[in-house]
Design an enzyme around this catalytic site. Structure first.
Site, PDB file in Angstrom:
ATOM      1  N   CYS A 178       0.822  -1.202   0.000  1.00 37.09           N
ATOM      2  CA  CYS A 178       0.000   0.000   0.000  1.00 37.09           C
ATOM      3  C   CYS A 178       0.855   1.250   0.000  1.00 37.09           C
ATOM      4  O   CYS A 178       2.082   1.203  -0.091  1.00 37.09           O
ATOM      5  CB  CYS A 178      -0.905   0.013   1.238  1.00 37.09           C
ATOM      6  SG  CYS A 178      -1.861  -1.498   1.469  1.00 37.09           S
TER       7      CYS A 178
ATOM      8  N   ARG B 186      -4.670   1.380  -1.175  1.00 39.37           N
ATOM      9  CA  ARG B 186      -4.609  -0.048  -0.872  1.00 39.37           C
ATOM     10  C   ARG B 186      -4.382  -0.928  -2.089  1.00 39.37           C
ATOM     11  O   ARG B 186      -5.017  -0.748  -3.127  1.00 39.37           O
ATOM     12  CB  ARG B 186      -5.904  -0.494  -0.180  1.00 39.37           C
ATOM     13  CG  ARG B 186      -5.793  -1.932   0.334  1.00 39.37           C
ATOM     14  CD  ARG B 186      -7.068  -2.413   0.972  1.00 39.37           C
ATOM     15  NE  ARG B 186      -6.851  -3.715   1.612  1.00 39.37           N
ATOM     16  CZ  ARG B 186      -7.795  -4.604   1.846  1.00 39.37           C
ATOM     17  NH1 ARG B 186      -9.040  -4.336   1.508  1.00 39.37           N
ATOM     18  NH2 ARG B 186      -7.514  -5.749   2.430  1.00 39.37           N
TER      19      ARG B 186
ATOM     20  N   ILE C 154      -4.250  -7.718  -0.523  1.00 39.12           N
ATOM     21  CA  ILE C 154      -3.519  -8.980  -0.514  1.00 39.12           C
ATOM     22  C   ILE C 154      -4.135  -9.968   0.469  1.00 39.12           C
ATOM     23  O   ILE C 154      -4.388 -11.118   0.150  1.00 39.12           O
ATOM     24  CB  ILE C 154      -2.035  -8.748  -0.141  1.00 39.12           C
ATOM     25  CG1 ILE C 154      -1.365  -7.752  -1.119  1.00 39.12           C
ATOM     26  CG2 ILE C 154      -1.270 -10.065  -0.101  1.00 39.12           C
ATOM     27  CD1 ILE C 154      -1.235  -8.258  -2.531  1.00 39.12           C
TER      28      ILE C 154
END
EC number: 6.3.5.4
Length: 640
Positions: A2, A50, A53
């Site tokens: 991020c 963002r 994951i």
């Protein structure tokens, strides 16, 4: 992976401009293409981009504790978050998500600034505690993830994952730090904690920073250092077995993801070992990616293909060509600071290729620093034997004279290129290592800089970067010292910076098992002879891998990951290079002796000298001035 950014008023509780915070956040959109979030309250604003994951649906940021008094924005992965979650729940904390981000706010509540000591992973985060009126910034132990910050004249602290987030703030001045400029032309990057701009700093690896509203600015606190604590005696075989077991565990915990996952595969020892262990641990074939070059001297793609076939991977390859030289301006905008590692170019293409197939890739970075894989370690130890035999008072005049009189012969076979060795022997240990790792030697840098720039530096010596770190090295042997210096400078400043920016440009997360801090600590305690023996770097590692990888692959000559710059700059790119370096951008800075640049171009063109690294550094500095600084006038005059 991020991007984070934030603005906190440390003198009062003035309102944060939401439009400004949004501009800072959007400047890093490439790092987090999957979503954005902001939090604003009196005197504090935090924002986040963002790349999803883990806990794709529930891990949105900024993220809060139960009553909303603690908020965090975070970039990275904490691999032991599930264990920490259980421990914190036992202390009474309640979790709303199953993502690692929420562990940070509860760990802060439980352990305060020492919470970072509990995290295993790569991370950079900014946390605001409203009740305590504290801004807490932290960066992981090895510096895998970046974090920049600046104290502004109006009492605010600004922070971000990349310099471009801070540069979106009008209160951050774009004045060059002249010492950082000098460092760049010595090392090829700007070492921590400096940045190219006076007002902005990097939070160094293994450090945190606690800033309290209304209090004087505190200095960063080091919470971790490479220990080099010797282990109890163990046999070579036991050490080899434990090394593989520990690396296997470091790989295993990095396979947690809710998105496609693969690996970089160069065909070298480190990436091949990672792929071999991934193949053992994953039920499906590993997706691997590699880069090739047309020049066989730089091309490891055949070895990568051998490894891919051995472990049945889904392999993808891409060739880098001279046309990729056009990426120079793109690289300048990615790195924000001048960055002279030409392997940034193939790394960019490698990340681009990988992102077409996976969202997370494991890499073999860190093996050379950990296990003494660089040839320069071997040469340094040979020189150290001479330095131990002869006092500096004798070496300095004798080898100094030889170094000055010996011709520079870049074109000759290595045994005949004695000038650099003589120059190193005339120095003390740290100065000799600086001479080894420098992008260009002291004499060339002295000729490259203008008299005005040299006077403005006020006697600053770039070797002081290494001397400062050497003074704190816990090891006493010659090999461990230079490994320690690389861990403090080259690894975070060059290798990890290169991969972070190139991967984030494509929304790709890169994980680095060989830089798992528990593994790094354990390896540091091995005897130096287990790392470098008889001129063989990574001695123990290679022995441990003999049952998994062919010996001809393990013990072949190291090629590195670089582009054939010297030939490119003597071939079709020669005229373009000269036009760029001798053009108005560099000339108008007041920093350079332009006659020296002209001489370097001419010498390189004849093939008698190899100035390719120095010329590339000038090329990237010129691209930085045009694409990032974008300011009229003379940088030297503004920054003096």
């Amino acid at each position: 992976m991020c991007a984070i950014t934030g603005l906190v008023d440390l003198s009062a509780r003035r309102a944060i401009d939401p439009a400004l915070l949004e501009r800072m956040n959007q400047a890093q959109r490439h790092r987090g293409p999957d979503g954005a979030g902001t939090h604003l309250e009196a005197g504090a604003g935090l924002a986040h981009r963002r790349l999803s994951i883990i806990d794709v649906e529930g891990g949105r940021q900024p993220l809060f504790n139960e009553d909303g008094s603690v908020v965090v924005v975070y970039n990275g992965e904490i691999y032991n978050f599930q264990q920490l979650m259980q421990e914190l729940e036992a202390h009474g904390h309640r979790f709303r998500t199953r993502c690692d981000t929420e562990v940070i706010v509860h760990a802060w509540e439980q352990w305060g600034q020492r919470c970072v000591e509990r995290f295993r992973g790569m991370f950079a985060f900014g946390l605001w505690d409203r009740e305590a009126e504290v801004l807490f910034l932290a960066r992981d132990r090895l510096g895998v993830k970046p974090l920049y910050f600046a104290h502004l004249a109006d009492g605010h602290c600004a922070f971000g994952s990349e310099l471009k987030a801070l540069m979106a703030h009008p209160g951050v001045a774009r004045e060059l730090d002249l010492r950082a400029v000098a460092d760049y032309f010595a090392y090829g990057y700007v070492p921590e904690p400096r940045t190219i701009f006076r007002q902005v700093g990097k939070l160094a690896p293994g450090h945190s920073l606690t800033l309290r509203r209304g209090a004087a600015h505190a200095a960063p606190r080091r919470y971790w250092d490479l220990p080099f604590a010797p282990h109890a005696f163990m046999s070579e075989q036991d050490a080899a077995d434990e090394l593989i077991a520990r690396l296997r565990e470091a790989v295993r915990i990095r396979l947690v993801a809710e998105v496609p996952l693969g690996a970089f595969l160069s065909g070298g020892v480190d990436s091949s070992a990672i792929v071999a262990l991934m193949a053992d641990l994953m039920p499906d074939p590993v997706s691997t990616c590699s880069i090739s070059f047309g020049d066989p001297r730089f091309n490891e793609s055949g070895y990568a293909l051998q490894v891919a076939r051995r472990f049945g991977t889904r392999h993808h390859a891409l060739q880098v060509a001279q046309q990729d030289f056009a990426l120079v301006d793109r690289l300048a905008t990615l790195y924000d600071e001048p960055f002279a590692d030409s392997s940034a170019l193939p790394t960019y293409r490698l990340c681009q290729l990988a992102r077409e197939h996976v969202t997370v890739a494991l890499s073999g970075d860190g093996g050379d620093e950990n296990l003494a894989g660089y040839r320069r370690y071997r040469y340094h130890l040979h020189e150290e034997r001479v330095r131990r035999l002869l006092p500096l008072g004798l070496r300095r005049p004798v080898f100094g004279a030889l170094g000055r009189s010996w011709p520079k012969a870049d074109w000759a076979p290595r045994p005949l290129r004695a000038k650099t060795t003589f120059e190193s022997l005339a120095r003390d240990t740290v100065a000799a290592w600086f001479h080894t790792v420098s992008l260009m030697d002291d004499d060339l840098r002295a000729r490259l800089f203008s008299p005005e720039f040299t006077r403005a530096l006020g006697g600053y010596d770039c070797v002081d970067v290494l001397r400062r770190h050497a003074a704190g090295c816990p090891a006493t042997d010659a090999l461990s010292l230079v490994q320690y210096l690389d861990f403090k400078t080259y690894l975070p400043g060059d290798i990890l910076t290169k991969v972070d920016r190139a991967s984030m440009a494509h929304g790709l997360e890169v994980r680095v098992p060989l830089l798992d801090h528990e593994l790094v600590e354990w390896i540091s305690g091995l005897p130096p002879g287990f790392k470098l023996r008889g001129g063989e770097g990574k001695y123990l590692f290679k022995k441990a891998l003999e049952s998994r990888l062919p010996k001809q692959m393990l013990y072949r000559s190291k090629m590195g990951f670089s582009v054939p710059l010297a030939d490119w700059f003597r071939g079709p790119l020669r005229q373009q290079l000269a036009a760029t370096l001798l053009g108005p951008t560099l000339a108008h800075t007041g920093i350079f002796n332009m006659a020296c640049i002209g001489a370097m171009l001419a010498q390189h063109g004849t093939g008698r000298r190899d100035h390719s690294a120095a010329l590339w550094s000038l090329l990237m500095f010129e691209a930085f001035l045009r694409n990032v600084l974008r300011a009229a006038g003379t940088p030297l005059a503004r920054a003096a």
